[in-house]
Design an enzyme around this catalytic site. Structure first.
Site, PDB file in Angstrom:
ATOM      1  N   GLY A 125      16.379  11.828  20.438  1.00 12.93           N
ATOM      2  CA  GLY A 125      16.097  11.677  19.010  1.00 12.93           C
ATOM      3  C   GLY A 125      15.658  10.313  18.519  1.00 12.93           C
ATOM      4  N   ARG A 144      10.011  17.147  16.086  1.00 16.13           N
ATOM      5  CA  ARG A 144      10.258  15.707  16.299  1.00 16.13           C
ATOM      6  C   ARG A 144       9.081  14.851  15.824  1.00 16.13           C
ATOM      7  NH1 ARG A 144      14.832  15.011  19.478  1.00 16.13           N
ATOM      8  NH2 ARG A 144      15.236  16.553  21.092  1.00 16.13           N
ATOM      9  N   LYS A 194      25.536  10.775   8.257  1.00 17.91           N
ATOM     10  CA  LYS A 194      26.126  11.884   7.492  1.00 17.91           C
ATOM     11  C   LYS A 194      27.642  11.693   7.507  1.00 17.91           C
ATOM     12  CE  LYS A 194      23.691  15.563   9.545  1.00 17.91           C
ATOM     13  NZ  LYS A 194      23.402  16.985   9.802  1.00 17.91           N
ATOM     14  N   ASP A 221      26.622  11.824  13.111  1.00 17.54           N
ATOM     15  CA  ASP A 221      27.113  13.065  12.510  1.00 17.54           C
ATOM     16  C   ASP A 221      28.634  13.122  12.700  1.00 17.54           C
ATOM     17  OD1 ASP A 221      26.611  15.637  11.309  1.00 17.54           O
ATOM     18  OD2 ASP A 221      26.628  16.571  13.270  1.00 17.54           O
ATOM     19  N   ASP A 229      15.166  16.837  15.944  1.00 16.59           N
ATOM     20  CA  ASP A 229      14.645  18.154  16.308  1.00 16.59           C
ATOM     21  C   ASP A 229      15.542  19.300  15.859  1.00 16.59           C
ATOM     22  OD1 ASP A 229      16.775  17.638  18.254  1.00 16.59           O
ATOM     23  OD2 ASP A 229      16.016  19.425  19.265  1.00 16.59           O
TER      24      ASP A 229
HETATM   25  P1  IMP Z   1      27.366  13.565  16.706  1.00 17.06           P
HETATM   26  O1  IMP Z   1      27.836  13.437  18.120  1.00 17.06           O
HETATM   27  O2  IMP Z   1      27.981  14.762  16.022  1.00 17.06           O
HETATM   28  O3  IMP Z   1      27.532  12.288  15.896  1.00 17.06           O
HETATM   29  O4  IMP Z   1      25.867  13.965  16.729  1.00 17.06           O
HETATM   30  C1  IMP Z   1      24.899  13.096  17.017  1.00 17.06           C
HETATM   31  C2  IMP Z   1      23.656  13.834  17.495  1.00 17.06           C
HETATM   32  O5  IMP Z   1      23.571  15.175  16.981  1.00 17.06           O
HETATM   33  C3  IMP Z   1      22.447  13.137  16.985  1.00 17.06           C
HETATM   34  O6  IMP Z   1      22.045  12.095  17.853  1.00 17.06           O
HETATM   35  C4  IMP Z   1      21.440  14.268  16.907  1.00 17.06           C
HETATM   36  O7  IMP Z   1      20.800  14.427  18.165  1.00 17.06           O
HETATM   37  C5  IMP Z   1      22.252  15.492  16.610  1.00 17.06           C
HETATM   38  N1  IMP Z   1      22.225  15.824  15.151  1.00 17.06           N
HETATM   39  C6  IMP Z   1      23.212  15.691  14.254  1.00 17.06           C
HETATM   40  N2  IMP Z   1      22.839  16.086  13.024  1.00 17.06           N
HETATM   41  C7  IMP Z   1      21.551  16.476  13.151  1.00 17.06           C
HETATM   42  C8  IMP Z   1      20.574  16.964  12.202  1.00 17.06           C
HETATM   43  O8  IMP Z   1      20.783  17.120  10.985  1.00 17.06           O
HETATM   44  N3  IMP Z   1      19.350  17.258  12.729  1.00 17.06           N
HETATM   45  C9  IMP Z   1      19.027  17.090  14.047  1.00 17.06           C
HETATM   46  N4  IMP Z   1      19.913  16.617  14.944  1.00 17.06           N
HETATM   47  C10 IMP Z   1      21.156  16.320  14.502  1.00 17.06           C
HETATM   48 MG    MG Z   2      20.662  12.245  19.352  1.00 19.56          MG
END
Ligand code: IMP
Ligand code: MG
Length: 187
Positions: free
Chosen positions: A49, A170, A136, A108, A164
């Site tokens: 990403g 992307r 977020k 996230d 994505d």
């Molecule tokens: P985390 O481990 O939950 O913090 O997620 C991080 C990863 O989840 C990011 O690097 C993204 O690849 C993916 N991700 C989280 N939210 C989104 C979104 O709204 N759209 C696309 N990818 C997301």
């Molecule tokens: Mg990612």
């Protein structure tokens, strides 16, 4: 069950325009360049990403920079994190004694960065910080915060500028909210 994106005519709505992204990325680069003044900064892009953000951010930095990439998978084909993080590509170089800035597309739940931070700190960098284009915070499960944040956004599923849905979108220039028919958003 969610329909596949190719069969279902999803709608895309611009959340953050190309122009706003460009202006903010430039501001972040100025701030980071000042903080690391006279130092060499080792950028670690988290694949897949972060590649668009890293390309733009790095070209506005006014300090010496090196770049490496790490592949991490946490989402698979879905829209909610599986919670299970795994390395799909390791770094090419050592981190010993380096000032590291991890470059993420979005923070996230925090699970990915928590996992990554543990692995990277064990490799004894001089320092380790995180820059994320999007944050977020309402989704956070792990006690993780970024040192530099482009934009704080609500709990929406976004695509574009590197992000994505099932590997699509992307290449979009704006960050857009993705909505599938029959659902408010795919978040
Ligand atoms: P985390 O481990 O939950 O913090 O997620 C991080 C990863 O989840 C990011 O690097 C993204 O690849 C993916 N991700 C989280 N939210 C989104 C979104 O709204 N759209 C696309 N990818 C997301
Ligand atoms: Mg990612």
């Amino acid at each position: 069950m969610l329909m596949s994106a190719s069969n279902s005519n999803p709608t895309l709505e611009v959340l953050i325009s190309e122009a706003r992204i460009a202006a903010r990325v430039q501001e972040l680069a100025v701030e980071i360049s000042a903080d690391y003044h006279d130092r060499l900064l080792h950028l670690i892009g988290v694949l897949n990403g972060s590649w668009v953000f890293l390309a733009d951010l790095s070209r506005h930095l006014e300090i010496p920079v090196t770049v490496d990439f790490m592949g991490i998978s946490s989402y698979g084909q879905g829209t909610t994190s599986s919670g299970e993080v795994r390395i799909t590509k390791d770094l090419d170089g050592s981190l010993a004694g380096l000032d590291i800035l991890v470059v993420e597309d979005i923070l996230d739940s925090g699970s990915t960065f928590l996992y990554l931070e543990k692995i990277l700190k064990a490799r004894q960098p001089r320092s380790l910080r995180l820059v994320t284009l999007l944050d977020k915070p309402v989704r956070r499960v792990q006690p993780v915060r970024a040192d530099y944040v482009g934009f704080t956004i609500p709990d929406l599923f976004v695509v574009g500028y590197g992000l994505d849905y099932a590997q699509q979108y992307r290449h979009l220039r704006d960050v857009c909210v993705l909505r599938l028919p029959g659902s408010e958003s795919v978040a």
